[in-house]
Design an enzyme around this catalytic site. Structure first.
Site, PDB file in Angstrom:
ATOM      1  CG  HIS A  13      -0.320   0.228   2.414  1.00 22.46           C
ATOM      2  ND1 HIS A  13      -0.973   0.395   3.771  1.00 22.46           N
ATOM      3  CD2 HIS A  13       0.979   0.228   2.945  1.00 22.46           C
ATOM      4  CE1 HIS A  13      -0.114   0.592   4.604  1.00 22.46           C
ATOM      5  NE2 HIS A  13       1.166   0.347   4.382  1.00 22.46           N
ATOM      6  CB  CYS A  23       4.601   5.571   5.267  1.00 21.34           C
ATOM      7  SG  CYS A  23       5.506   4.359   6.293  1.00 21.34           S
ATOM      8  CG  HIS A  28       5.246   0.960   2.213  1.00 19.57           C
ATOM      9  ND1 HIS A  28       4.695   1.982   2.003  1.00 19.57           N
ATOM     10  CD2 HIS A  28       4.748   0.602   3.577  1.00 19.57           C
ATOM     11  CE1 HIS A  28       3.807   2.381   3.032  1.00 19.57           C
ATOM     12  NE2 HIS A  28       4.009   1.541   4.113  1.00 19.57           N
ATOM     13  CG  HIS A  30       3.264  -3.081   6.467  1.00 20.10           C
ATOM     14  ND1 HIS A  30       4.388  -2.604   7.285  1.00 20.10           N
ATOM     15  CD2 HIS A  30       2.725  -1.893   5.887  1.00 20.10           C
ATOM     16  CE1 HIS A  30       4.436  -1.278   7.028  1.00 20.10           C
ATOM     17  NE2 HIS A  30       3.589  -0.891   6.072  1.00 20.10           N
ATOM     18  CG  HIS A  68       1.066 -12.701  -1.703  1.00 18.93           C
ATOM     19  ND1 HIS A  68       0.718 -13.403  -0.483  1.00 18.93           N
ATOM     20  CD2 HIS A  68       2.061 -12.882  -1.886  1.00 18.93           C
ATOM     21  CE1 HIS A  68       1.763 -13.866  -0.086  1.00 18.93           C
ATOM     22  NE2 HIS A  68       2.865 -13.479  -1.087  1.00 18.93           N
ATOM     23  CD  GLU A 136       1.031  -0.179   8.631  1.00 22.96           C
ATOM     24  OE1 GLU A 136       0.136   0.161   8.126  1.00 22.96           O
ATOM     25  OE2 GLU A 136       1.831   0.646   9.098  1.00 22.96           O
TER      26      GLU A 136
END
Length: 193
Positions: A13, A23, A28, A30, A68, A136
């Site tokens: 995201h 961010c 990136h 998580h 994914h 997260e």
């Protein structure tokens, strides 16, 4: 009594407008952990609040829609959103930015709808969603409660505005699952799983 089931997914995201440039300006990912906490003052025929095996069905399928996948914010740049959809078969589009806080609210509303639509057949009574915790990272999480999920102060979330890619929908045991939930169609639990 409160019970907790842990789910996991990998997701990418961008969280626009946050303070951290890494961010807010870069795609990136998580390794998320999601805790769904259910509560009831009663136990079912198996002396449980709600059988964990049942939670591995619809609840797990919807949470795994994010696995994914890239999660997009419908309020982001239109060109970016369209490009991500063009280059990724697995995506989820939300009416709010995909921060941990908003993930907890979105998942809360999804699980709440599942419980509303579920026909329980093993003596379950008054099973309610207590909260959803979205980890997260190993050191940071957000916990959302009913008042948070329904708070317009935090941004209105309409389930009808949550969109799943065709590939995500095709991988569900029922590819019409989201449509059925939006239409509040009854989904009866199996007697055994």
């Amino acid at each position: 009594m409160i019970i907790r089931k842990l789910f996991k997914f990998e997701n990418a995201h961008i969280v626009r407008n946050c303070s951290t440039q890494r961010c807010s300006q870069n795609i990136h990912g998580h390794s998320y952990k999601v805790e769904v906490l259910l509560e009831s003052n009663y136990l079912d025929s198996g002396q449980m609040v709600y059988d964990f095996g049942l939670m591995k069905r619809t609840i797990k399928e919807l949470i795994e829609a994010f696995d994914h996948s890239i999660t997009l914010w419908s309020g982001d740049d239109v060109e970016y959103v369209n490009d991500m959809k063009k280059h990724s078969s697995r995506w989820v589009e939300l009416p709010v930015s995909p921060s941990a806080e908003q993930f907890s609210r979105v998942i809360y509303l999804m699980v709440e709808r599942i419980l509303l639509c579920t026909g329980m057949v093993n003596g379950e009574r008054e099973v309610k969603l207590h909260s959803v915790i979205v980890h997260e990272t190993d050191t940071g999480y957000a916990q959302g409660f009913k008042e948070d999920a329904h708070s317009e102060l935090m941004g209105k979330i309409s389930l009808e505005e949550i969109l799943f890619s065709k590939q995500v929908e095709s991988e569900w045991s029922d590819n019409k699952l989201w449509t059925k939930l939006l239409e509040k169609e009854l989904i009866v639990n199996p007697i055994t799983v």
